[in-house]
Design a protein around this motif. Sequence first.
Motif, mmCIF file in Angstrom:
data_model
loop_
_atom_site.group_PDB
_atom_site.id
_atom_site.type_symbol
_atom_site.label_atom_id
_atom_site.label_comp_id
_atom_site.label_asym_id
_atom_site.label_seq_id
_atom_site.Cartn_x
_atom_site.Cartn_y
_atom_site.Cartn_z
ATOM 1 N N ARG A 44 0.954 -1.363 -0.004
ATOM 2 C CA ARG A 44 0.164 0.184 0.173
ATOM 3 C C ARG A 44 1.163 1.058 -0.063
ATOM 4 N N THR A 45 1.910 1.308 1.152
ATOM 5 C CA THR A 45 2.333 2.316 1.293
ATOM 6 C C THR A 45 3.691 2.399 -0.327
ATOM 7 N N HIS A 67 6.755 9.644 1.239
ATOM 8 C CA HIS A 67 6.141 8.728 1.799
ATOM 9 C C HIS A 67 6.435 8.422 3.314
ATOM 10 N N ALA A 69 8.289 6.181 4.518
ATOM 11 C CA ALA A 69 8.313 4.605 4.178
ATOM 12 C C ALA A 69 9.774 4.246 4.120
ATOM 13 N N GLN A 120 6.978 2.811 8.552
ATOM 14 C CA GLN A 120 6.672 3.889 8.293
ATOM 15 C C GLN A 120 6.456 4.754 9.343
#
Length: 265
Positions: A44-45, A67, A69, A120
């Motif tokens: 997703r990330t 993001h 990540a 994350q």
Amino acid sequence: MPELAEVEFFRTRWDCGLGQRVLRVRLHADNRIFRKTDTAALVRTLTGAALRSSVAHGKQLLFRFSHEAWLGLRFGMTGELRSEGPKFVPGRHEHLVLGQARRSLVFADARQFGLVRFHQGATAPDWWSELSPTVDSPAFTRDRLKELLKRHARAPLKAVLLMQEGFPGIGNWMADEILWRARLSPRLRAGQLDDTDVFALWRAIRLVAAGALRIVAPSFADPPASWLFRHRWEPGGKCPRDGSLLERATVGGRTTVWCGQCQEE
DNA sequence: GGAGTTGTTTAGGA
DNA sequence: TTCCTAAACAACTC
């Protein structure tokens, strides 16, 4: 396969994807390699995130993406990184493939002794920032080495050098190379070393780490024939220093090669 | 078919 | 309790 310098070599294989977005993530979510990974969050990330930078620490790699990540990789015995074409189709050992517009960044590991981790957050994960200093860093001092040897005084030197919490990046061939350079038997107990031995060991650690990074990391080249490395797997291999027949036995649970003549018991 | 492989984790013993 | 060792993990090569 990968130790300090080999890991650094593999790190640069993803450099071609720096600054580029990941358009598609493909992975074998059920495989052992993802045993510590939230694969759904990873997919997703990372989808849509751009690869910003990478850094090696001993045998471990950390890739930073936009993001917030972070992707952590360890190679175990057979892990590797490659770059393939944009239409690359993953085989059964290609567990993680980050598809970018012009290439695919591939992580493969046949035996799956390696590890994929995902995090994350605004800062690097704890499992990264809590790592102890690598053997090529200024923080790896003679005093630190002395302390580590004292802490594991009853274990054979070979086993101590393989402990990643003390010697990040050192693996089987580097440990043998270091002990050969320091002229110390792999079977010596860590607590038996005097100050002269500790200094010799420290110098050998620095020399082998620097040499491996200089010779192996840029192109995966083998060290020269003056290194034990080139003789350790040959049947009837000889010590490049005095020409005597190399010894071979299991020490610290691993196949170990050394020169019985020039390495002090 | 068996043994060995450049690694790490874990269970169990000292 | 602390520290050390052997086995397990999984797949391939010789």
